[in-house]
Design an enzyme around this catalytic site. Sequence first.
Site, mmCIF file in Angstrom:
data_model
loop_
_atom_site.group_PDB
_atom_site.id
_atom_site.type_symbol
_atom_site.label_atom_id
_atom_site.label_comp_id
_atom_site.label_asym_id
_atom_site.label_seq_id
_atom_site.Cartn_x
_atom_site.Cartn_y
_atom_site.Cartn_z
ATOM 1 N N CYS A 83 -0.810 -3.177 -16.458
ATOM 2 C CA CYS A 83 -0.999 -1.983 -15.635
ATOM 3 C C CYS A 83 -0.464 -2.189 -14.217
ATOM 4 C CB CYS A 83 -2.470 -1.574 -15.596
ATOM 5 S SG CYS A 83 -3.521 -2.856 -14.919
ATOM 6 N N HIS B 248 0.828 -1.205 0.000
ATOM 7 C CA HIS B 248 0.000 0.000 0.000
ATOM 8 C C HIS B 248 0.868 1.264 0.000
ATOM 9 C CE1 HIS B 248 -2.429 3.134 2.056
ATOM 10 N NE2 HIS B 248 -3.410 2.635 1.315
#
Length: 853
Positions: free
Chosen positions: A802, A426
């Site tokens: 991506c 994260h």
Amino acid sequence: MRKLTDIVDFTEITPDAAIAADRHGGRAKCLQRLVRIDLPVPRTVALSFEAVHRIALGQMPDAEALLAVFGAAPLVSVRPSSADPDWGGPASILNIGMNDARHAALCKTHGAAAANALYLRFIQAYAIHVARLDPDLFESEDYSAEAVAAALAAYAEETEEPFPQDPVRQLLEVLRSMARAWEGTTARLLRQAKGAPAEAGLGLVVQQMALGLGPEESGSGVIQFVDGVTGQRRITGRYLGQSQGRDAVSRQKQALFLTRDPRGPALEDRCPELFARLKRYGDTCRINLCEEMQIEFTIEAGRLWVLDAVRVQRSARSAVRIAVMLADEGIIAREEALARIEPRAVSELLHSQVDPTGRRQVIAQGIAASPGAAVGRLVFGSAAAQASAARGEPCILVRRETTPEDIRGMHVAAGVMTERGGMTSHAAVIARGLGVPCVVGVSDMRLNRRDGVLITADGRKLHEGDIVTLDGTNGQALLGEAKMLPPALDDAFHALMGWAEAACDIGIRANADTPADAETARRFGADGIGLCRTEHMFFEHDRLTVMHEMIFAAGPEDRGTVLERLLPMQRGDFIRLFEIMQGLPVCIRLFDPPLHEFLPQSREGIRELAEALGLPVSDVTRRIQALSEFNPMLGMRGVRLGIAVPEIYDMQARAIFEATIEASRKGWPIVPEIMIPLVSAMREVELVKTRIDSLAAAVRTERGADFAYRLGVMVETPRAALRAGDIAQHAAFLSFGTNDLTQMTYGLSRDDAGRFMGSYVKQGVFAEDPFHVLDTEGVGELLSIGADRGRLARPEIVLSICGEHGGNADSIAFCREAGFDYVSCSPFRVPVARLAAAQLALGASLRPKHGRY
Ligand code: PEP
Ligand code: MG
């Protein structure tokens, strides 16, 4: 096959001599180029790799014949000449030929001080590097006649023979020791660590000494014409000249300025004509060698000699400026300028960096997750980061790991460091998106929040408020405030990027979630947005609470009310993105919130949520427990949430379509791309597609407006790659999410891998961190299978990646080879990806020509 006896021992470097970099080394070849452009290089002889290898085996060249090239009283230097100067080599030895007789003669012509210094330096070098005697016995700053005598005596005592007086013997011993040093195990390992092949050869150059001593202006120095840090035109270097004593004996070496300077005498004033000639040589090198060179020179009694020239050492920003200047001046082609820049180096230009010339005291080492550097006060929580920002004090946020609750802190922090996590954790993903320097996986530091102390690997205790520098480029934290270099998004950078764009043959899109990201993406020339992670649009404080309310809604009715509040927010977000991207493609991924990232963890967070939901804290805690998953990254994520709670995707699809109608009115033809995450079965796509198609029909009817859209699938589970043929029947595009695909292919947690990745790479288990560089063998095979099967089912299908790999040069090479249409990466990596892709498109024929000098 040539016989050893056919090999030429040595070759004098003349314009037409057969000198080649791959046989005589870079220095020999460069000296020949200098000779060819008529620079006054002292007479020089080159020994080939083969000749030096034979010397190491004991087959000596005809040193008498070699020295005869330099006349009756030779005084020469020997320097190493490997294929690549970065591979190093044995130390140069100067003044070979110095002996008692030569010393006596020099005392008369140049004075005792100069003669003693020359002889003593030669004795020292010979004793240490050739006879391998203890350096301590020969170190002396005293250049008196007594010091010379003492050094000669020490040599004789240690070797039990007098210092060799015969220049031929001296030269042979120097050649032998340099050849053997190169072949030794330590030197071999050192150069292999710098990328040299195991059998890399060493050439040697023997050059007439130009002493830099004499009755008129004499001295020695180096000069370059661009700044190695900034790349600006500026003369730098050093010059050691002689002070003008009245008699020869009193002459002393003295550091002088090169250019005019109020602080003291300068070469430019003392010898304007010689100085102008040096500048001309710089121009000649630039034009003929197509490079900015640093020139090593001596002035011997008013006569200028060029001993050597090497490529100016340069920072990334300087490299870009130099390459662009050379191309603008027509000295090199634009393609050559592009080929000269390391793609990775470009990211150094986008951010502040720690000045490489400054001191650095490393206190923590982790994974370099987001490039750039920042100085700030340590803070250990999001609230402290915000308070620090409110005081106008830059801060470095340190956390064990980050969650959406830390986003506010990350937004205002100058840098982020976490104890846990890897390249796709994260903290890493968010920091790269924000362009904030970030270091993750610093497993040898311990954050003790209760006591407000950070304990580093060496036991040092740091407190909130202490100043540190975070270097996200090198994955380090440094004590105190390091010297910094500002970003260099200057005209040279933009020119280079323009040329790269023209050469590039694969699309480069950006992963952009917010208007700020989209603006950065545009600024760096992205071809569109390849991934908008819609859950990231809810990281802002006021929105996070609404997001929490949606996750915690008791049933469809409650959820419906929250979704009604979310709809205008999302619509507004999408309108902004479409406006900023002005008709460029925008690929929006439907919600993919790994729930654990969105569950409040702190007491404060739980209390805030309880307030928002109007529930007691105990109820909220119970709900959190009920929603907790053992393995959240493999849990209720992505399309699974979309199918279990379809109203969420309905709301998002509606927001996208309404925004499309609105933004299209402003004139840009918008065809939104909608992407379904974490798919593993065709049926998932069918279910979502049916609902989205009917929602599109409903919005068209309600609004009386038509629009088109494209629905695609994110391939990020191994099963989706294997079943891409089925899935492609319902998908206009497939975008490979290589972060999750890597996680699932390896069975390796992207959030926890940082803890042992360093040791895995060090021990060669993985060649590289697979979250950083695409694993072309395993994950790559899944990509190829998915691409082939997808294309077979639907030939016109658009293919892309991506995941974070989209910005990595090797991964881009793989995607080009596999015929992908575009790659998508964090906005700040777009320029890196663009340059890497341009270099790949230009092909191997444009390998940079530098590196030989
Ligand atoms: C991926 O998994 O590669 C991806 C781009 O999605 P995320 O990082 O949001 O899981
Ligand atoms: Mg993913």
